[in-house]
Motif scaffolding. Sequence first.
Motif, mmCIF file in Angstrom:
data_model
loop_
_atom_site.group_PDB
_atom_site.id
_atom_site.type_symbol
_atom_site.label_atom_id
_atom_site.label_comp_id
_atom_site.label_asym_id
_atom_site.label_seq_id
_atom_site.Cartn_x
_atom_site.Cartn_y
_atom_site.Cartn_z
ATOM 1 N N LEU A 188 -8.145 75.510 12.167
ATOM 2 C CA LEU A 188 -7.414 76.121 11.055
ATOM 3 C C LEU A 188 -8.067 75.753 9.722
ATOM 4 C CD1 LEU A 188 -3.787 75.414 12.302
ATOM 5 C CD2 LEU A 188 -4.888 77.665 12.162
ATOM 6 N N ALA A 189 -8.483 74.504 9.590
ATOM 7 C CA ALA A 189 -9.120 74.038 8.355
ATOM 8 C C ALA A 189 -10.469 74.728 8.138
ATOM 9 C CB ALA A 189 -9.293 72.523 8.391
ATOM 10 N N ARG A 190 -11.257 74.843 9.215
ATOM 11 C CA ARG A 190 -12.547 75.541 9.102
ATOM 12 C C ARG A 190 -12.361 76.970 8.617
ATOM 13 N NH1 ARG A 190 -13.771 73.006 13.849
ATOM 14 N NH2 ARG A 190 -13.189 74.844 15.049
ATOM 15 N N GLY A 191 -11.291 77.612 9.066
ATOM 16 C CA GLY A 191 -11.038 78.999 8.685
ATOM 17 C C GLY A 191 -10.798 79.201 7.204
ATOM 18 N N VAL A 192 -10.404 78.146 6.494
ATOM 19 C CA VAL A 192 -10.177 78.256 5.043
ATOM 20 C C VAL A 192 -11.080 77.293 4.262
ATOM 21 C CG1 VAL A 192 -7.834 79.177 5.192
ATOM 22 C CG2 VAL A 192 -8.179 76.680 5.171
ATOM 23 N N HIS A 193 -12.095 76.739 4.944
ATOM 24 C CA HIS A 193 -13.107 75.885 4.316
ATOM 25 C C HIS A 193 -12.510 74.644 3.662
ATOM 26 C CE1 HIS A 193 -15.708 79.233 5.200
ATOM 27 N NE2 HIS A 193 -14.937 80.030 4.486
ATOM 28 N N LEU A 194 -11.588 73.992 4.379
ATOM 29 C CA LEU A 194 -11.013 72.727 3.937
ATOM 30 C C LEU A 194 -11.240 71.689 5.025
ATOM 31 C CD1 LEU A 194 -7.494 73.869 2.612
ATOM 32 C CD2 LEU A 194 -9.500 73.292 1.234
ATOM 33 N N SER A 195 -11.138 70.431 4.665
ATOM 34 C CA SER A 195 -11.187 69.392 5.693
ATOM 35 C C SER A 195 -9.836 69.371 6.401
ATOM 36 C CB SER A 195 -11.465 68.025 5.062
ATOM 37 O OG SER A 195 -10.328 67.569 4.355
ATOM 38 N N ALA A 196 -9.832 68.898 7.628
ATOM 39 C CA ALA A 196 -8.592 68.836 8.401
ATOM 40 C C ALA A 196 -7.570 67.930 7.713
ATOM 41 C CB ALA A 196 -8.883 68.344 9.817
ATOM 42 N N GLY A 197 -8.033 66.825 7.173
ATOM 43 C CA GLY A 197 -7.127 65.903 6.493
ATOM 44 C C GLY A 197 -6.492 66.525 5.256
ATOM 45 N N HIS A 198 -7.315 67.202 4.458
ATOM 46 C CA HIS A 198 -6.779 67.837 3.248
ATOM 47 C C HIS A 198 -5.792 68.944 3.616
ATOM 48 C CE1 HIS A 198 -6.542 69.186 -0.881
ATOM 49 N NE2 HIS A 198 -6.765 70.416 -0.470
ATOM 50 N N LEU A 199 -6.144 69.742 4.627
ATOM 51 C CA LEU A 199 -5.241 70.809 5.054
ATOM 52 C C LEU A 199 -3.907 70.222 5.509
ATOM 53 C CD1 LEU A 199 -4.444 73.697 5.838
ATOM 54 C CD2 LEU A 199 -5.524 73.285 8.048
ATOM 55 N N SER A 200 -3.948 69.192 6.327
ATOM 56 C CA SER A 200 -2.703 68.594 6.829
ATOM 57 C C SER A 200 -1.830 68.073 5.693
ATOM 58 C CB SER A 200 -3.013 67.449 7.796
ATOM 59 O OG SER A 200 -3.548 67.959 8.988
ATOM 60 N N ARG A 201 -2.436 67.350 4.752
ATOM 61 C CA ARG A 201 -1.665 66.802 3.628
ATOM 62 C C ARG A 201 -1.089 67.908 2.755
ATOM 63 N NH1 ARG A 201 -5.968 63.379 3.930
ATOM 64 N NH2 ARG A 201 -7.104 64.507 2.314
ATOM 65 N N ALA A 202 -1.916 68.895 2.416
ATOM 66 C CA ALA A 202 -1.469 69.983 1.540
ATOM 67 C C ALA A 202 -0.414 70.848 2.220
ATOM 68 C CB ALA A 202 -2.670 70.833 1.118
ATOM 69 N N PHE A 203 -0.585 71.113 3.509
ATOM 70 C CA PHE A 203 0.370 71.933 4.260
ATOM 71 C C PHE A 203 1.723 71.230 4.307
ATOM 72 C CE2 PHE A 203 2.351 74.108 7.781
ATOM 73 C CZ PHE A 203 1.799 75.382 7.779
ATOM 74 N N ARG A 204 1.701 69.932 4.590
ATOM 75 C CA ARG A 204 2.946 69.169 4.655
ATOM 76 C C ARG A 204 3.635 69.156 3.289
ATOM 77 N NH1 ARG A 204 5.151 65.569 8.112
ATOM 78 N NH2 ARG A 204 3.239 65.312 9.292
ATOM 79 N N GLN A 205 2.868 69.005 2.232
ATOM 80 C CA GLN A 205 3.448 68.998 0.891
ATOM 81 C C GLN A 205 4.062 70.357 0.554
ATOM 82 O OE1 GLN A 205 0.685 68.118 -2.262
ATOM 83 N NE2 GLN A 205 2.310 67.604 -3.697
ATOM 84 N N ALA A 206 3.393 71.434 0.935
ATOM 85 C CA ALA A 206 3.869 72.782 0.598
ATOM 86 C C ALA A 206 5.026 73.229 1.485
ATOM 87 C CB ALA A 206 2.713 73.783 0.703
ATOM 88 N N TYR A 207 4.977 72.902 2.786
ATOM 89 C CA TYR A 207 5.945 73.461 3.741
ATOM 90 C C TYR A 207 6.863 72.428 4.396
ATOM 91 C CZ TYR A 207 3.067 77.575 3.140
ATOM 92 O OH TYR A 207 2.379 78.631 2.603
ATOM 93 N N GLY A 208 6.661 71.157 4.104
ATOM 94 C CA GLY A 208 7.560 70.141 4.625
ATOM 95 C C GLY A 208 7.292 69.695 6.045
ATOM 96 N N GLU A 209 6.224 70.180 6.661
ATOM 97 C CA GLU A 209 5.856 69.758 8.010
ATOM 98 C C GLU A 209 4.361 69.980 8.205
ATOM 99 O OE1 GLU A 209 7.724 72.100 11.153
ATOM 100 O OE2 GLU A 209 7.905 73.759 9.768
#
Length: 148
Positions: free
Chosen positions: A36-57
Amino acid sequence: MGTRGDDQRLRDLALLRRVRDRIDREYERPLDVEALARGVHLSAGHLSRAFRQAYGESPYSYLMTRRIERAMALLRRGDLSVTEVCFAVGCSSLGTFSTRFTELVGVPPSVYRREAADATAGMPSCVAKRVTRPVRNREAPVPAAPLA
């Protein structure tokens, strides 16, 4: 005019929305945070942190919730076994599927399959989906013990 930080935040939110939309669309496919992270050119860690902050999980939790919601609909139909439903929604482990299902719904998939058909009989599927939506971000409440 927005600040540079606001512009970046809007771009990040757009990327997160793309990830969430991909999960909604491709929930039955093998998806992991790295892909999922590769698909939007982000690191997996950054995607996980940002996703959790935006959507609560986390992205994984969101994916499993989507899979369980779809599994609930398939189990209500009653024409597939629990194992068939597990694989149809993209889970590769019946044990993990059953555990997560029970956490979100409050009963194991086999019990849900038996009871849901009666509970939603005669309801349009759009209403049944809304009424039976799984609990998010926490386990289903445990029924209170009867008072002695």
